[in-house]
Scaffold this motif. Structure first.
Motif, mmCIF file in Angstrom:
data_model
loop_
_atom_site.group_PDB
_atom_site.id
_atom_site.type_symbol
_atom_site.label_atom_id
_atom_site.label_comp_id
_atom_site.label_asym_id
_atom_site.label_seq_id
_atom_site.Cartn_x
_atom_site.Cartn_y
_atom_site.Cartn_z
ATOM 1 N N GLU A 84 0.839 -1.216 0.000
ATOM 2 C CA GLU A 84 0.000 0.000 0.000
ATOM 3 C C GLU A 84 0.867 1.256 0.000
ATOM 4 O O GLU A 84 0.465 2.296 -0.506
ATOM 5 C CB GLU A 84 -0.909 0.019 1.239
ATOM 6 N N LYS A 85 2.080 1.129 0.587
ATOM 7 C CA LYS A 85 2.977 2.298 0.642
ATOM 8 C C LYS A 85 3.789 2.441 -0.646
ATOM 9 O O LYS A 85 4.472 3.432 -0.841
ATOM 10 C CB LYS A 85 3.937 2.150 1.833
ATOM 11 N N MET A 86 3.741 1.434 -1.506
ATOM 12 C CA MET A 86 4.580 1.459 -2.717
ATOM 13 C C MET A 86 3.805 1.810 -3.974
ATOM 14 O O MET A 86 4.313 2.470 -4.868
ATOM 15 C CB MET A 86 5.252 0.083 -2.891
ATOM 16 N N VAL A 87 2.571 1.305 -4.093
ATOM 17 C CA VAL A 87 1.724 1.597 -5.261
ATOM 18 C C VAL A 87 0.302 1.870 -4.782
ATOM 19 O O VAL A 87 -0.029 1.631 -3.612
ATOM 20 C CB VAL A 87 1.696 0.417 -6.281
ATOM 21 N N TRP A 105 7.971 -2.820 -10.209
ATOM 22 C CA TRP A 105 7.435 -2.440 -8.892
ATOM 23 C C TRP A 105 6.606 -1.164 -8.935
ATOM 24 O O TRP A 105 6.092 -0.729 -7.914
ATOM 25 C CB TRP A 105 8.571 -2.339 -7.867
ATOM 26 N N GLN A 106 6.474 -0.581 -10.165
ATOM 27 C CA GLN A 106 5.556 0.563 -10.326
ATOM 28 C C GLN A 106 4.205 0.105 -10.903
ATOM 29 O O GLN A 106 3.281 0.907 -11.018
ATOM 30 C CB GLN A 106 6.154 1.606 -11.278
ATOM 31 N N ASP A 107 4.115 -1.148 -11.323
ATOM 32 C CA ASP A 107 2.901 -1.639 -11.987
ATOM 33 C C ASP A 107 2.030 -2.414 -10.993
ATOM 34 O O ASP A 107 2.299 -3.583 -10.704
ATOM 35 C CB ASP A 107 3.313 -2.531 -13.174
ATOM 36 N N ARG A 108 0.983 -1.769 -10.514
ATOM 37 C CA ARG A 108 0.144 -2.419 -9.486
ATOM 38 C C ARG A 108 -0.593 -3.643 -10.017
ATOM 39 O O ARG A 108 -1.049 -4.487 -9.248
ATOM 40 C CB ARG A 108 -0.853 -1.411 -8.910
ATOM 41 N N ASN A 109 -0.744 -3.699 -11.371
ATOM 42 C CA ASN A 109 -1.432 -4.855 -11.960
ATOM 43 C C ASN A 109 -0.674 -6.160 -11.738
ATOM 44 O O ASN A 109 -1.267 -7.230 -11.735
ATOM 45 C CB ASN A 109 -1.613 -4.658 -13.475
ATOM 46 N N THR A 110 0.652 -6.063 -11.613
ATOM 47 C CA THR A 110 1.445 -7.297 -11.486
ATOM 48 C C THR A 110 2.248 -7.394 -10.182
ATOM 49 O O THR A 110 2.438 -8.493 -9.665
ATOM 50 C CB THR A 110 2.432 -7.445 -12.668
ATOM 51 N N CYS A 111 2.698 -6.247 -9.643
ATOM 52 C CA CYS A 111 3.680 -6.359 -8.544
ATOM 53 C C CYS A 111 3.088 -6.965 -7.273
ATOM 54 O O CYS A 111 3.839 -7.427 -6.410
ATOM 55 C CB CYS A 111 4.354 -5.017 -8.261
ATOM 56 N N VAL A 112 1.759 -6.987 -7.161
ATOM 57 C CA VAL A 112 1.159 -7.560 -5.945
ATOM 58 C C VAL A 112 1.066 -9.092 -6.031
ATOM 59 O O VAL A 112 0.736 -9.748 -5.034
ATOM 60 C CB VAL A 112 -0.259 -6.973 -5.705
#
Ligand code: ACO
Length: 325
Positions: free
Chosen positions: A24-27, A149-156
Motif C-alpha cells: 500500500e505504501k509502494m503503489v 514495482w511501479q505496476d500495481r497490476n502485477t507487482c502484488v
C-alpha cells in the motif's frame, strides 16, 4: 515397469516478508483489493545471498536429507526457472556446484509456471529407461527481480522461493502413474517477459516491453481454469480413475479465485486442494514443489495416496501428473 518415485522433498523461502500493507505504501493498492482479487496476503522477497540458485540449492539439500541420499549419488539435476541470476550457466549447473553433486549432469527448463512439472515428466522418462538414476527436480524463482514495482497490476502477485524433489525408480505401485503436457505458443502475448535489450546494432531500438512480467489478467484467468481442468481429466482418463479417487490436488498457486473455479469445475471440495498462495503469492515454477513439500511435511501425503499435480503458465504451457505417493 519402473517409474519415477518421489523419495524426498524440500523447499526454501527467503527471509523477508512483504505484506499487502507494505505494498500500500509502494503503489496505489489496498489489502482489501489484493485479498479479494487474489487471496494473497504476504509474499517472500529475496535479499543478498538468496539468489535463485541459492534458494534452489537449499531446497535440494533438504530433499536429499529427507531421502538420505548424498549429493555425489545424484545423476541429474533439472531446474524449472525463468528468473535465474545468470542467463548462463544454467541454474542447475550453479546448484550442482553448490551441492558438490560432481556426478550429475545439469540443465534448466523454461516452461514458466509449468517448469517443475515439465522437469518431473522428463525425469520420469529418464527413469523408465534407467531405473537406478537419482534425479533432482527443482522449481526456483526470483520473480521480484523481474517485477515492475511501479505496476500495481502485477507487482502484488509474485514472490520468490524454491522447491525440490528427489526421484528414483520404483518397481512397486508407487510413483508417477500418468502425466500429460501441453503448450500453445500462439497465446504468448497474454503472459510474457522480454529479454534484456539487444546489443546487436541492427536489432537495437526494436520495441520492447522491458524485462518485466506483463500479463492480460482476465484472459490468463479464463484459460488457466479450463486448461488445468482439461489436463486433469486427461490424466485421470489415462488411468481410468475418477476425481473422487484423488487424495490431494496440488495445483499451481497463482490466485485463490483460480483455485476456487478449478474446484467448482472438477466438483471437488476445496479441502482436497492444497492452498498456500496466501503466504507466498505466485512463485511460478516453484509453487508446486513448495506446496508438495509443505503437504508432505504436514503429513497430508501418506504412502499409497493419489496426488494430482496441475500447472498453467506463460507460453502458454500447462499439464497434469498423477502420482501414487
Ligand atoms: N490494486 C488496486 N487496483 C488494481 C490493482 C491493484 N493491485 N491492480 C489492478 N487494479 C485495478 C485496475 O487498474 C482496474 O481499474 P480500472 O477499472 O479503473 O481500469 C481494476 O482494478 C480492475 O482490473 P482488472 O484487471 O479488471 O481486475 P481483475 O478483477 O481481472 O483482477 C487479476 C486482476 C487479479 C490479475 C485477475 O485478472 C486474475 O486473477 N488473473 C489471473 C492471472 C494471474 O493470477 N496471473 C498470475 C500469473 S499467471 C499464472 O501464474 C498462471
Amino acid at each position: 515397469m519402473s517409474r519415477a518415485m518421489i523419495i524426498g522433498t524440500g523447499s526454501c523461502l527467503p527471509e523477508r516478508i512483504l505484506t499487502n500493507e507494505d505494498l500500500e505504501k509502494m503503489v496505489d493498492t489496498s489489502d482489501e483489493w489484493i485479498t479479494t482479487r487474489t487471496g494473497i496476503k504476504t509474499r517472500h522477497i529475496a535479499g543478498a545471498g538468496e539468489e535463485t540458485s541459492k534458494l534452489a540449492s537449499v531446497a535440494a539439500r533438504r530433499a536429499l536429507d529427507m531421502a538420505g541420499v548424498t549429493p555425489a549419488e545424484v545423476d541429474m539435476i533439472v531446474v524449472g526457472t525463468i528468473s535465474c541470476e545468470k542467463a548462463m550457466p544454467s541454474c542447475a549447473c550453479l546448484v550442482q556446484k553448490e551441492l558438490e553433486a560432481v556426478n550429475a549432469f545439469a540443465f534448466d527448463i523454461n516452461a514458466a509456471c509449468s517448469g517443475f512439472l515439465y522437469g518431473l515428466d522428463l525425469a520420469d522418462k529418464y527413469i523408465r529407461a534407467t531405473p537406478d538414476m537419482k534425479i533432482l527436480v527443482i522449481g526456483a524463482e526470483n520473480l521480484s527481480s523481474r517485477t515492475n514495482w511501479q505496476d500495481r497490476n502485477t507487482c502484488v502477485l509474485f514472490g520468490d522461493g524454491a522447491g525440490a524433489c528427489l526421484v528414483t525408480g520404483s518397481d512397486q505401485e508407487r510413483g508417477i502413474l500418468a502425466s500429460k503436457l501441453y503448450a500453445d505458443g500462439r497465446l504468448w502475448e497474454l503472459l510474457h517477459m522480454d529479454s534484456a535489450p539487444s546489443l546487436n546494432p541492427d536489432l537495437c531500438g526494436q520495441p520492447s516491453d522491458g524485462p518485466f512480467i506483463k500479463m492480460v489478467g482476465k484472459d490468463v484467468f479464463r484459460y488457466a481454469v479450463r486448461a488445468m481442468a482439461d489436463a486433469i481429466t486427461a490424466v485421470l482418463e489415462k488411468e481410468d480413475l475418477a476425481i473422487e479417487d484423488i487424495s490431494l490436488v496440488v495445483p499451481h498457486q497463482a490466485n485463490i479465485r483460480i483455485l476456487k473455479s478449478l474446484a467448482d469445475h472438477l466438483r471437488v471440495p476445496l479441502e482436497k486442494i492444497y492452498i498456500n498462495v496466501h503466504k507466498y503469492g505466485n512463485t511460478s515454477a516453484a509453487t508446486v514443489p513448495i506446496a508438495m513439500d509443505e503437504a508432505n511435511r504436514e503429513g497430508r501425503l501418506q504412502q499409497g495416496d493419489l496426488l494430482l499435480i496441475c500447472t498453467f503458465g506463460g507460453g502458454f504451457t500447462w499439464g497434469a501428473a498423477l502420482v501414487r505417493w
